[in-house]
Design a protein around this motif. Structure first.
Motif, mmCIF file in Angstrom:
data_model
loop_
_atom_site.group_PDB
_atom_site.id
_atom_site.type_symbol
_atom_site.label_atom_id
_atom_site.label_comp_id
_atom_site.label_asym_id
_atom_site.label_seq_id
_atom_site.Cartn_x
_atom_site.Cartn_y
_atom_site.Cartn_z
ATOM 1 N N THR A 258 8.877 16.016 1.105
ATOM 2 C CA THR A 258 8.816 17.163 0.118
ATOM 3 C C THR A 258 8.911 18.554 1.097
ATOM 4 O OG1 THR A 258 6.484 17.269 -0.068
ATOM 5 C CG2 THR A 258 7.813 15.809 -1.733
ATOM 6 N N GLY A 259 9.015 18.299 2.218
ATOM 7 C CA GLY A 259 8.779 19.668 3.090
ATOM 8 C C GLY A 259 9.618 20.757 2.598
ATOM 9 N N ASN A 260 10.791 20.372 2.375
ATOM 10 C CA ASN A 260 11.896 21.539 2.028
ATOM 11 C C ASN A 260 12.028 21.810 0.553
ATOM 12 O OD1 ASN A 260 12.427 22.018 4.755
ATOM 13 N ND2 ASN A 260 14.131 20.595 4.604
ATOM 14 N N LEU A 261 11.215 21.384 -0.311
ATOM 15 C CA LEU A 261 11.496 21.514 -1.568
ATOM 16 C C LEU A 261 10.299 22.315 -2.472
ATOM 17 C CD1 LEU A 261 11.850 17.703 -2.424
ATOM 18 C CD2 LEU A 261 13.497 19.442 -1.901
ATOM 19 N N ASP B 243 1.283 18.463 2.897
ATOM 20 C CA ASP B 243 0.856 19.015 1.735
ATOM 21 C C ASP B 243 -0.308 18.164 0.967
ATOM 22 O OD1 ASP B 243 0.805 19.605 -1.047
ATOM 23 O OD2 ASP B 243 2.898 20.080 -1.077
ATOM 24 N N THR B 244 -1.388 18.416 0.864
ATOM 25 C CA THR B 244 -2.488 17.764 0.311
ATOM 26 C C THR B 244 -2.325 17.509 -1.143
ATOM 27 O OG1 THR B 244 -3.940 19.140 1.886
ATOM 28 C CG2 THR B 244 -4.981 18.066 -0.106
ATOM 29 N N ARG C 230 -4.113 5.624 -0.270
ATOM 30 C CA ARG C 230 -4.967 5.610 0.883
ATOM 31 C C ARG C 230 -4.527 6.937 1.787
ATOM 32 N NH1 ARG C 230 -4.646 0.829 5.372
ATOM 33 N NH2 ARG C 230 -6.119 1.631 6.944
ATOM 34 N N ARG C 231 -5.618 7.363 2.369
ATOM 35 C CA ARG C 231 -5.113 8.777 3.304
ATOM 36 C C ARG C 231 -5.781 8.460 4.354
ATOM 37 N NH1 ARG C 231 -7.359 13.655 -0.145
ATOM 38 N NH2 ARG C 231 -6.616 14.792 1.920
ATOM 39 N N GLU D 125 0.862 -1.301 0.148
ATOM 40 C CA GLU D 125 0.051 0.005 -0.005
ATOM 41 C C GLU D 125 0.922 1.368 -0.080
ATOM 42 O OE1 GLU D 125 -4.208 -0.057 1.776
ATOM 43 O OE2 GLU D 125 -2.876 -0.490 3.395
ATOM 44 N N LEU D 126 0.461 2.415 -0.647
ATOM 45 C CA LEU D 126 1.018 3.785 -0.606
ATOM 46 C C LEU D 126 0.056 4.392 0.184
ATOM 47 C CD1 LEU D 126 2.961 5.997 -1.252
ATOM 48 C CD2 LEU D 126 1.771 6.032 -3.432
ATOM 49 N N VAL D 127 0.160 4.814 1.547
ATOM 50 C CA VAL D 127 -0.440 5.546 2.351
ATOM 51 C C VAL D 127 0.075 7.012 2.768
ATOM 52 C CG1 VAL D 127 -1.456 5.374 5.004
ATOM 53 C CG2 VAL D 127 -1.133 3.415 3.400
ATOM 54 N N ALA D 128 -0.824 7.851 3.002
ATOM 55 C CA ALA D 128 -0.203 9.312 3.254
ATOM 56 C C ALA D 128 -0.972 9.481 4.710
ATOM 57 C CB ALA D 128 -0.894 10.272 2.095
ATOM 58 N N ILE D 129 -0.473 10.182 5.717
ATOM 59 C CA ILE D 129 -0.815 10.399 6.760
ATOM 60 C C ILE D 129 -0.866 11.965 6.889
ATOM 61 C CG2 ILE D 129 -0.716 10.243 9.421
ATOM 62 C CD1 ILE D 129 0.748 7.689 8.895
ATOM 63 N N GLN D 130 -1.930 12.548 7.110
ATOM 64 C CA GLN D 130 -1.948 13.768 7.647
ATOM 65 C C GLN D 130 -2.465 14.451 9.036
ATOM 66 O OE1 GLN D 130 -4.064 15.076 3.427
ATOM 67 N NE2 GLN D 130 -2.759 16.617 3.833
#
Length: 221
Positions: free
Chosen positions: A168-171, A200-201, A209-210, A31-36
């Motif tokens: 990607t926070g510094n890019l 970053d949304t 998956r988010r 899975e590729l999961v993003a956490i916000q």
């Protein structure tokens, strides 16, 4: 791949902080999961649990059936070295080592022979489009290139999981998109399980998956 059962993390000091509250979560293989979530909501703490960088106050963190919360320190170190790759916002490259040498450091705990470390480091850099930069120091590379080196360092040991904390926070926006496309490509081609914390949304929307975490509680988005 991952199964978290009733995971709680409490920090005590001048005041008690409930970083995670009875988290139940499953993350499937591949899975590729993003956490916000808001600052202080528990994102980094959750990633630390998944990476075996910290232990829960209570509950279990199963990685392919092994409870990271109960492994000995030595076994936990081995699990991190062999199964989990880490990518951080600030790259964490050693400034006096070349790109290839930085990548090769990930294989030292695996007792890979020096000649093989060099070969695999060069292959990993080529896989992220930096073959021609192998002999450059971090200070001679752009932010995006440094992050590619960090990704190569995470991947060179052939982990089953890649954990990325604000990669990607510094890019800038264009470089951000390049890094996200790189991660997506690796996910599709290598079948990696990728868990990525991001504010970053636009990045999160690219995930399969988010999840959202706030006040230590995880919900699906």
């Amino acid at each position: 791949m991952y199964q978290l059962k009733n995971v709680t993390k409490t920090y005590t000091g001048k005041r008690t902080v409930h970083a995670l509250r009875s988290v139940d979560l499953e993350i499937g293989d591949g899975e590729l999961v993003a956490i916000q979530g808001p600052t202080g909501g528990g994102k980094s703490t959750l990633l630390q649990m998944l990476g075996g960088l910290d232990r829960p106050t209570s509950g279990s963190v199963l990685l392919a059936g092994d409870d990271l919360a109960k492994l000995s320190d030595g076994a936990l170190t081995s699990a991190r070295a062999e199964r989990i790759g880490f990518v951080f916002q600030h790259y964490n490259l050693i400034p006096t080592l070349t790109a290839a040498e930085n990548v090769a450091t990930a294989m030292v705990p695996l007792h890979v022979k020096a000649e093989k470390r060099t070969r695999r480091a060069l292959e990993a850099l080529a896989s992220v489009g930096l073959a021609e930069r192998a002999d450059h120091l971090p200070g001679e590379l752009s932010g995006g290139q440094q992050q590619r080196v960090a990704i190569a360092r995470a991947l060179v040991k052939e982990p089953r999981v890649l954990l990325a904390d604000e990669p990607t926070g510094n890019l800038d926006e264009a470089t951000r998109d390049e890094i996200v496309e790189l991660l997506e490509g690796l996910w599709k081609e290598e079948g990696l399980t990728i868990v990525m914390v991001t504010h970053d949304t636009a990045v999160a929307r690219r995930a399969q998956r988010r999840l959202r975490i706030a006040k230590g509680t995880v919900t699906e988005r």
